[in-house]
Design a protein around this motif. Sequence first.
Motif, PDB file in Angstrom:
ATOM      1  N   ARG A 178      34.064  39.619  33.226  1.00  0.00           N
ATOM      2  CA  ARG A 178      34.791  38.475  33.773  1.00  0.00           C
ATOM      3  C   ARG A 178      34.889  37.400  32.694  1.00  0.00           C
ATOM      4  NH1 ARG A 178      35.254  36.220  39.033  1.00  0.00           N
ATOM      5  NH2 ARG A 178      35.049  38.358  39.789  1.00  0.00           N
ATOM      6  N   ILE A 237      39.669  39.439  34.580  1.00  0.00           N
ATOM      7  CA  ILE A 237      38.970  40.658  34.198  1.00  0.00           C
ATOM      8  C   ILE A 237      39.427  41.113  32.808  1.00  0.00           C
ATOM      9  CG2 ILE A 237      38.576  43.089  34.747  1.00  0.00           C
ATOM     10  CD1 ILE A 237      37.207  41.154  36.644  1.00  0.00           C
ATOM     11  N   LYS A 248      33.788  46.516  32.277  1.00  0.00           N
ATOM     12  CA  LYS A 248      34.646  45.392  32.653  1.00  0.00           C
ATOM     13  C   LYS A 248      33.834  44.113  32.619  1.00  0.00           C
ATOM     14  CE  LYS A 248      37.527  48.207  35.734  1.00  0.00           C
ATOM     15  NZ  LYS A 248      37.955  48.424  37.147  1.00  0.00           N
ATOM     16  N   GLY A 308      43.576  41.857  38.164  1.00  0.00           N
ATOM     17  CA  GLY A 308      42.691  41.649  37.025  1.00  0.00           C
ATOM     18  C   GLY A 308      42.988  40.376  36.273  1.00  0.00           C
TER      19      GLY A 308
END
Length: 281
Positions: free
Chosen positions: A201, A183, A199, A178
Amino acid sequence: MKIITDTGSDIFETEAKAMGVDLVPISANFADVIFDRNTEENFKAFYEKLRSEEQLPVSSQPSPAAFLEKYEAAEEAGEEVLVILISSKLSGTYNGAVLAKEMCGYEKIYIVDSLQASLSLRLLVEYAVKLKEEGKSAEEIAGILEEVKNRTYLTGVPSTLLYLKKGGRISPVVAAVGNVMGIKPVLLLRNGEIEGYSKARGMKAAKSGMQAFLKKGEVDSCMPVEFAHSNNPEMGEEFRKETMEAFSLTESSLHEVGMAIGTHIGPDALLMAFILKESMK
């Protein structure tokens, strides 16, 4: 009327005094130092320690005696007592307060399990102070909070997955991947527990994920939307301002995240608390 909350509200001691609110401590215990006071100096030192330590601190809830002392003083003064506490699903503080009431035997004590923490708990405490100033009784305010707490939410984004990994909430592999991929989990405190809501980016997308709760047009316009940062006021103020402008918010403020939640989300995180017209499905 005496209003009591715990330091999991992240209300500074100076603020509590100005509001006429009593604080009971939830401490963050490192091997060699204990942080149990809500002061700017304490918050700064806590995050400096958190950044340098491998092990997360262990939290320690207040004893029933800490509540009992305040209850007995209120009874002697003939005051009603309103107690608004961090979610019972995150801490045993609520149970200690209830036990102290049983030990005291004073009937005019009203205890609210807020199902909230940090910034969203602050929202409820500030609302209780407002209702007190309007002349409502402790029992009336407790009843109002029991309804409003189910429409109150806290959302947040950690800057790194490191502290969630240290706390055992995600695996080292998930944290490593992650962080490499940038993330950012959008977290939501709902029904008294923290859950991974979505979640994103990168931090920009994560902030949009937090702001999505405001896009639905279901926010109670009579209540403020509040913001907080963990040891990064510049980032917090930037997020507050851009959200205020984007959603034409009229009332907001920026605060600092303390030890109870900061232990798990780490420094450089963002929080936002808000109250909806109706609870989420």
